[in-house]
Design an enzyme around this catalytic site. Structure first.
Site, mmCIF file in Angstrom:
data_model
loop_
_atom_site.group_PDB
_atom_site.id
_atom_site.type_symbol
_atom_site.label_atom_id
_atom_site.label_comp_id
_atom_site.label_asym_id
_atom_site.label_seq_id
_atom_site.Cartn_x
_atom_site.Cartn_y
_atom_site.Cartn_z
ATOM 1 N N PRO A 152 0.794 -1.231 0.000
ATOM 2 C CA PRO A 152 0.000 0.000 0.000
ATOM 3 C C PRO A 152 0.829 1.285 0.000
ATOM 4 C CG PRO A 152 0.071 -0.893 2.203
ATOM 5 C CD PRO A 152 0.809 -1.866 1.313
ATOM 6 N N CYS A 153 1.494 1.546 -1.107
ATOM 7 C CA CYS A 153 2.387 2.698 -1.184
ATOM 8 C C CYS A 153 1.650 4.023 -1.004
ATOM 9 C CB CYS A 153 3.178 2.681 -2.479
ATOM 10 S SG CYS A 153 2.187 2.793 -3.962
ATOM 11 N N HIS A 154 0.338 4.035 -1.214
ATOM 12 C CA HIS A 154 -0.420 5.274 -1.029
ATOM 13 C C HIS A 154 -0.434 5.713 0.437
ATOM 14 C CE1 HIS A 154 -3.368 2.121 -0.175
ATOM 15 N NE2 HIS A 154 -4.025 3.013 0.544
#
Length: 102
Positions: free
Chosen positions: A52-54
């Site tokens: 989940p790089c966001h």
């Protein structure tokens, strides 16, 4: 395990509704000087639905202007869908949403 793998391992730990900073992820991955490398790793994210790089923001709570998976607004949309709170200036309210690393 290479550097990117160490970074991805830490990013996977960030729970829904929380964010971490680039520097925080760098430190957790083993080197507090890797903040910029964290950015490179997230831009190269091989599994956006899994890593989940966001959930990674700047030390001031700013989202990425050129978010790799749909533009800057997309990162904010994803975070808001998870309940992350933004301040009037458009930055994440770190006092409420910063992950403690546990």
């Amino acid at each position: 395990m290479n550097t990117f793998d160490k970074i991805y391992e830490q990013v996977r730990r960030i729970p829904r509704g929380k964010v971490a900073t680039y520097g925080q992820i760098a430190t957790l991955a083993g080197n507090p000087h890797w903040s910029q490398i964290v950015g490179y790793a997230l831009h190269s994210n091989p599994a956006p639905g899994v890593i989940p790089c966001h959930r990674v923001v700047s030390r001031f709570g700013g989202t990425a202007a050129a978010f790799a998976f749909g533009g800057g607004d997309r990162q904010r949309e994803l975070l808001e869908e998870e309940g992350v709170v933004f301040r009037a200036d458009g930055t994440v309210d770190l006092a409420r949403c910063l992950w403690d690393g546990e």
